[in-house]
Design an enzyme around this catalytic site. Structure first.
Site, mmCIF file in Angstrom:
data_model
loop_
_atom_site.group_PDB
_atom_site.id
_atom_site.type_symbol
_atom_site.label_atom_id
_atom_site.label_comp_id
_atom_site.label_asym_id
_atom_site.label_seq_id
_atom_site.Cartn_x
_atom_site.Cartn_y
_atom_site.Cartn_z
ATOM 1 N N CYS A 26 -1.805 -11.159 -6.955
ATOM 2 C CA CYS A 26 -2.149 -12.249 -6.033
ATOM 3 C C CYS A 26 -2.117 -11.679 -4.615
ATOM 4 O O CYS A 26 -1.054 -11.482 -4.038
ATOM 5 C CB CYS A 26 -1.124 -13.363 -6.205
ATOM 6 S SG CYS A 26 -1.493 -14.820 -5.241
ATOM 7 N N CYS B 73 0.850 -1.191 0.000
ATOM 8 C CA CYS B 73 0.000 0.000 0.000
ATOM 9 C C CYS B 73 0.887 1.243 0.000
ATOM 10 O O CYS B 73 1.771 1.374 0.833
ATOM 11 C CB CYS B 73 -0.887 -0.026 1.243
ATOM 12 S SG CYS B 73 -1.796 1.515 1.525
HETATM 13 ZN ZN ZN Z 1 -2.566 1.081 3.685
#
Ligand code: ZN
Length: 190
Positions: A178, A155
């Site tokens: 994935c 992220c």
């Molecule tokens: Zn995050």
């Protein structure tokens, strides 16, 4: 950055791509059908913008918390996957069999990561997508752990480990993100 500049960057970055066996799924038919954004550890030059999809507006900084705070916030498996780069056992995640329309958000910081529109059944036991909801929202780096060379996906906003991306996905990108269910939470579209 212009399209042509970006294209050149992509081509130069393809030098980082190395084929390898995959611990995350067995569909290891390797090909380079689509250009990929892969950067060496340390950042992705030229990619600094986060595209937010929540109602609170754009965030200007990264989400940084202490290890103790993450442990308190997350379940044991989510902590292990997202903060310690773990991998959940296949066929154990909540998101695997989600077929409703919605967004898959970061379990740590709520950044939108994937849309159900790009989800497909990879047969691997992990939720799989052929592209992120916005390329700016994820970071892809070379991962040489476990004696393999793979491309790890995290992220952009909080550095949570999400999973890996492989080149054996379906059209139109040919990519297979994935992911671990434990690193995301599904939010149904209203
Ligand atoms: Zn995050």
């Amino acid at each position: 950055m212009s399209d042509s500049q970006e294209h050149r960057q992509r081509l130069s970055r393809r030098a980082f791509l190395v084929t390898s066996a995959s611990a995350c799924g067995a569909l290891a038919v390797w090909s380079f059908r689509a250009p990929r954004m892969v950067a060496a550890a340390g950042g992705t030059p030229g990619m600094v913008t986060i595209v937010q999809f929540n109602a609170s507006g754009k965030s200007t900084g990264k989400v940084v918390k202490s290890d103790a705070e993450w442990r308190k916030q997350l379940s044991a498996i989510s902590y292990q996957v997202a903060r310690q780069a773990g991998t959940e056992r296949p066929y154990t995640g909540d998101s695997l069999n989600v077929h409703e329309r919605g967004l898959f958000r970061c379990v740590c910081c709520d950044t939108a990561l994937f849309s159900s529109d790009t989800k497909f059944d990879s047969g691997t036991g992990w939720p799989s997508f052929w592209q992120p909801i916005a390329r700016e929202n994820v970071v892809e780096i070379t991962d040489r752990s476990l004696g393999m060379e793979r491309t790890a996906v995290s992220c952009k906003q909080c550095d949570a480990h999400l999973g890996h991306v492989f080149d054996d996905g379906p059209r139109p990108t040919g990519l297979r993100y994935c992911m671990n269910s434990a690193a995301m939470r599904f939010v149904k579209l209203a």
